[in-house]
Design an enzyme around this catalytic site. Structure first.
Site, PDB file in Angstrom:
ATOM      1  N   GLU A 236       0.832  -1.212   0.000  1.00 14.23           N
ATOM      2  CA  GLU A 236       0.000   0.000   0.000  1.00 14.23           C
ATOM      3  C   GLU A 236       0.870   1.267   0.000  1.00 14.23           C
ATOM      4  OE1 GLU A 236      -3.886  -1.748   2.295  1.00 14.23           O
ATOM      5  OE2 GLU A 236      -2.093  -1.365   3.462  1.00 14.23           O
ATOM      6  N   TYR A 341      -5.200   1.845   9.935  1.00 14.72           N
ATOM      7  CA  TYR A 341      -5.009   2.684   8.756  1.00 14.72           C
ATOM      8  C   TYR A 341      -5.354   4.136   9.084  1.00 14.72           C
ATOM      9  CZ  TYR A 341      -4.684  -1.422   5.653  1.00 14.72           C
ATOM     10  OH  TYR A 341      -4.301  -2.567   5.017  1.00 14.72           O
ATOM     11  N   GLU A 363      -8.490   4.393  11.873  1.00 17.52           N
ATOM     12  CA  GLU A 363      -9.170   3.275  12.523  1.00 17.52           C
ATOM     13  C   GLU A 363      -8.769   3.275  13.994  1.00 17.52           C
ATOM     14  OE1 GLU A 363      -8.978   0.347   8.571  1.00 17.52           O
ATOM     15  OE2 GLU A 363      -7.577   0.030  10.234  1.00 17.52           O
TER      16      GLU A 363
END
Ligand code: NAG
Ligand code: NAG
Ligand code: NAG
Length: 384
Positions: A236, A341, A363
């Site tokens: 990512e 995240y 989160e």
């Protein structure tokens, strides 16, 4: 009111903004507001778990937050919606959740994703069926476009042809529009592949997001092979533009190659290439691993992630006065507990006043990070 009546105030504001310079003394980030935008486990709107939050400041100056609404479980694979909420007033109040996309009830479903601003439009890029060999159909990457500042979305544009029907899971985070040469105006998203066929790729558009093509790539080594611990596996990713017009890409180091920390790739040709010779590892940025965020605003480069080598805890904001080659002090701990995240956004430079702000969406939980999606407003100078 006659326009000149506004002038003294305006000049004062411009004067004050021009006087504010980022230094170790003036950059003293402080959380001034925190709001829970989504709570998992309540089954509201048929959603089991909200995850993977994204954030952008729209062309009209609103805050737009989007997250995956995972319908049946917290798992990556499964049916989902894209849930979005919008704040017209810098995060003071939030509109209701609207669904930007719904993949039905079967198969692997959708994966977020990246938001971007392109001229007067908001773009939302996401993947479908990104976890083969799930029974789901061909992998796809779809682009939603909003022409009303993030309130509603046109039918998706299918970019699979451009991506040779390979998995391209964007972000999670935001796409950029280059503000400086080379390739000023170019739109750039970063995405990654599947676990075996991993690596990061850039997706470029030079016409405001109508036509797209592949840009620079940094594939995993070995490629298309089962993963071993400590393999080189860029995953990512979040691109950002530095003041000299080069691009940095802050990347999840999935295998923990060389360190349990972030890796950074660079591009000096507007994203056409990501030379392996320029990849660096960042022991100052430990990572569990997870998706993280990087943002240049108010003359300062900011970084957010769960600052821990193996657990998703300790959501921390750091800042750099050296374009990311070093990080100042110990950073600001936003939440000591479970946190995963994160994504950041800030008003554009002309809208950052003498008291600059940034926003972090992340989160956050008490026993696991996926309990809620929370948004904090950070006063960069600590003066709000
Ligand atoms: C996108 O286009 C590809 C062909 O390039 C097709 O196989 C796929 O089903 C399309 N996906 C969606 C969600 O429309
Ligand atoms: C950061 O980049 C800018 C633009 O290239 C440059 O002027 C500045 O010196 C850099 N800062 C540091 C500390 O390297
Ligand atoms: C949390 O992050 C801060 C900032 O890097 C660090 O000093 C601290 O040791 C971290 N705490 C834990 C429990 O990892």
């Amino acid at each position: 009111m006659a326009p000149w009546r506004l002038l003294p105030g305006l000049l004062l504001a411009i004067g004050a903004a021009a006087r504010w310079v980022a230094t170790p003394e003036t950059v003293r980030p402080r959380v001034v507001r925190e709001q829970l935008l989504w709570v998992s486990g309540e089954g509201r709107g048929g959603v089991h778990t909200f995850r993977v939050p994204l954030l952008v400041v729209t062309p009209g100056g609103a805050l737009l937050a989007c997250a995956e609404g995972r319908k049946r479980s917290a798992a990556d694979v499964g049916a989902k919606v894209i849930a979005c909420r919008r704040s017209p007033d810098g995060g003071a109040t939030w509109g209701p959740t609207r669904v930007a996309a719904d993949d039905g009830w079967g198969g692997d479903g959708l994966s977020l994703g990246a938001l971007a601003v392109a001229g007067g439009e908001v773009l939302l890029l996401f993947a479908r069926c990104a976890h083969p060999p799930q029974a789901c159909g061909p992998p796809g990457t779809l682009l939603l476009r909003s022409r009303d500042d993030g309130v509603s979305w046109d039918p998706p544009q299918n970019l699979s042809g451009v991506l040779d029907n390979q998995v391209f899971a964007p972000g999670p985070g935001y796409g950029i529009q280059k503000q400086r040469a080379p390739a000023r105006g170019r739109l750039i998203f970063c995405g990654h592949g599947t676990l075996e066929r991993d690596g990061v790729w850039l997706l470029l558009s030079d016409d405001g997001g109508r036509r797209w093509r592949r840009g620079g790539a940094l594939p995993a080594i070995p490629f298309d092979a089962p993963r071993h611990p400590r393999d080189f596996t860029p995953d990512e990713c979040q691109p950002y533009e530095l003041p000299d017009g080069s691009i940095g890409v802050n990347i999840r180091n999935q295998g923990g190659f060389r360190c349990r920390c972030r890796m950074v790739a660079r591009s000096w040709d507007g994203g056409e290439s990501l030379p392996p010779t320029a990849v660096t590892f960042q022991p100052a940025l430990p990572d569990p691993p997870a998706a993280a965020s990087v943002l240049l605003t108010a003359g300062t480069l900011f970084f957010s992630n769960p600052a821990h080598e193996s657990q998703r805890v300790n959501l921390t904001l750091r800042w750099s006065f050296t374009n990311g080659s070093s990080w100042w002090g110990r950073g600001l701990q936003v939440w000591a507990g479970p946190s995963g995240y994160s994504a950041m956004a800030a008003p554009p430079p002309h809208a950052q006043g003498p008291s600059p702000v940034l926003y972090i969406i992340y989160e956050k939980g008490r026993s696991i990070p996926t309990e809620t999606v929370s948004l904090v407003t950070v006063s960069i100078a600590g003066d709000l």
